[in-house]
Design an enzyme around this catalytic site. Structure first.
Site, mmCIF file in Angstrom:
data_model
loop_
_atom_site.group_PDB
_atom_site.id
_atom_site.type_symbol
_atom_site.label_atom_id
_atom_site.label_comp_id
_atom_site.label_asym_id
_atom_site.label_seq_id
_atom_site.Cartn_x
_atom_site.Cartn_y
_atom_site.Cartn_z
ATOM 1 N N THR A 13 41.177 52.126 42.913
ATOM 2 C CA THR A 13 39.811 51.616 42.901
ATOM 3 C C THR A 13 39.825 50.093 43.002
ATOM 4 O O THR A 13 40.702 49.426 42.453
ATOM 5 C CB THR A 13 39.045 52.048 41.634
ATOM 6 O OG1 THR A 13 39.612 51.420 40.483
ATOM 7 C CG2 THR A 13 39.081 53.563 41.471
ATOM 8 N N GLY A 14 38.859 49.551 43.734
ATOM 9 C CA GLY A 14 38.809 48.105 43.923
ATOM 10 C C GLY A 14 40.072 47.577 44.576
ATOM 11 O O GLY A 14 40.564 46.510 44.215
ATOM 12 N N SER A 17 41.470 43.762 47.178
ATOM 13 C CA SER A 17 41.948 42.413 46.865
ATOM 14 C C SER A 17 42.764 42.430 45.568
ATOM 15 O O SER A 17 42.764 43.418 44.830
ATOM 16 C CB SER A 17 40.772 41.437 46.711
ATOM 17 O OG SER A 17 39.949 41.817 45.627
ATOM 18 N N GLY A 18 43.459 41.342 45.328
ATOM 19 C CA GLY A 18 44.165 41.139 44.062
ATOM 20 C C GLY A 18 45.247 42.155 43.763
ATOM 21 O O GLY A 18 45.966 42.629 44.649
ATOM 22 N N ILE A 19 45.364 42.503 42.483
ATOM 23 C CA ILE A 19 46.373 43.469 42.052
ATOM 24 C C ILE A 19 46.125 44.825 42.703
ATOM 25 O O ILE A 19 47.072 45.535 43.057
ATOM 26 C CB ILE A 19 46.380 43.583 40.519
ATOM 27 C CG1 ILE A 19 46.883 42.277 39.892
ATOM 28 C CG2 ILE A 19 47.257 44.746 40.054
ATOM 29 C CD1 ILE A 19 46.793 42.223 38.382
ATOM 30 N N GLY A 20 44.862 45.188 42.891
ATOM 31 C CA GLY A 20 44.549 46.457 43.525
ATOM 32 C C GLY A 20 45.082 46.527 44.943
ATOM 33 O O GLY A 20 45.662 47.544 45.359
ATOM 34 N N SER A 139 45.161 44.576 30.671
ATOM 35 C CA SER A 139 45.532 43.162 30.705
ATOM 36 C C SER A 139 46.246 42.818 29.409
ATOM 37 O O SER A 139 46.041 43.477 28.380
ATOM 38 C CB SER A 139 44.278 42.291 30.842
ATOM 39 O OG SER A 139 44.568 40.940 30.547
ATOM 40 N N TYR A 152 35.866 40.287 27.998
ATOM 41 C CA TYR A 152 36.958 40.805 28.820
ATOM 42 C C TYR A 152 38.030 41.436 27.929
ATOM 43 O O TYR A 152 38.476 42.565 28.169
ATOM 44 C CB TYR A 152 37.562 39.672 29.649
ATOM 45 C CG TYR A 152 38.739 40.072 30.500
ATOM 46 C CD1 TYR A 152 38.555 40.798 31.673
ATOM 47 C CD2 TYR A 152 40.035 39.703 30.148
ATOM 48 C CE1 TYR A 152 39.640 41.148 32.472
ATOM 49 C CE2 TYR A 152 41.127 40.041 30.933
ATOM 50 C CZ TYR A 152 40.922 40.766 32.098
ATOM 51 O OH TYR A 152 42.004 41.117 32.883
#
Length: 260
Positions: A13-14, A17-20, A139, A152
């Protein structure tokens, strides 16, 4: 090393971009059919093209039931979901007193409820088939609570409890649920955040990063941002290691001072 992923359907999911994105790319490179979702069709198309020919993208907003159903149906069109990586999340730096009730609800909806919504149908199917792996991307802030990112941190801690509770439902089966804890990572959004600080202060990006690790992350043992590709590789291993269930795998650069 063969992770047994050839032709398997993996949902990240998602994953645009980024870690995904790094995770989707790692699964694709191991032979999987990778399904990613997002709300921007152009961004999805660019991401799937970069990931590779077995990458599939669908516009689906997991903050809604309709979007969740759309993603699940789209993924199942390629076969049963073998791996689900719940990667969707957001972060902002905000002072606790200024965070409204609405903002708290927004954070829980994005960081926690998106994972709950898509895991419901996927985990049900996995248990019926007696096969599958679910991973929640949390995280290091879930353990090392961050006061200037309290919303967060709290939602990431919630993911740990959710993941372990779902893992308890898999007892005696070949289905597993685990959590992955990345530390500060060199995603584009993180780099943009620090670049903005550098511009505001009139200093270089490297100077800002040096100050961040000296003042905000002095406990980090590596004292640098982590390459997202390192997370992608580790998440593939976590997803396919049948000895790991109900666990939390840390990749925080040593920021959490604990031997476990």
């Amino acid at each position: 090393m063969d992770f047994g992923l050839d032709g398997k359907v993996v949902v990240v999911t998602g994953g645009s971009s980024g870690i995904g994105f790094a995770t989707a790319k790692s699964f694709h490179d191991e032979g999987a059919i990778v399904v990613i979702n997002g709300r921007d069709e152009a961004k999805l198309a660019a991401a799937t093209a970069e990931i590779g020919p077995r990458a599939k993208g669908v516009v689906a907003d997991l903050t809604t039931a309709e979007g969740t159903q759309a993603l699940h149906a789209f993924a199942e069109g390629f076969g049963p979901v073998a791996v689900l990586v719940n990667n969707i999340g957001r972060f902002d730096v905000e002072e606790f007193q200024s965070i409204s009730d609405e903002r708290w609800h927004e954070y829980f909806d994005i960081n926690v409820m998106t994972g709950i919504r898509i895991t419901r149908p996927v985990l049900k199917s996995m248990l019926e088939r007696d096969a599958g792996s679910v991973i929640f991307i949390a995280s290091e802030a879930a353990i090392r609570s961050i006061p200037f990112m309290v919303h967060y941190s709290v939602t990431k801690t919630a993911q740990l409890g959710l993941s372990r509770a779902l893992a308890e439902m898999t007892r005696g089966t070949n289905v597993r649920v685990n959590t992955y804890l990345p530390g500060p990572t060199a995603t584009q959004s993180v780099r943009d955040y620090f670049e903005e600080i550098a511009t505001e202060r009139g200093v270089s990006f490297d100077e800002v990063m040096k100050g961040f690790f000296e003042n905000d992350q002095p406990g980090s043992l590596i004292q640098r941002l982590i390459d997202p590709e390192m997370h992608g590789r580790a998440i593939v291993q976590l997803a396919t290691n049948t000895a790991m269930n109900g666990t939390t795998q840390r990749a925080d650069g040593g920021a959490i001072h604990s031997i476990l």
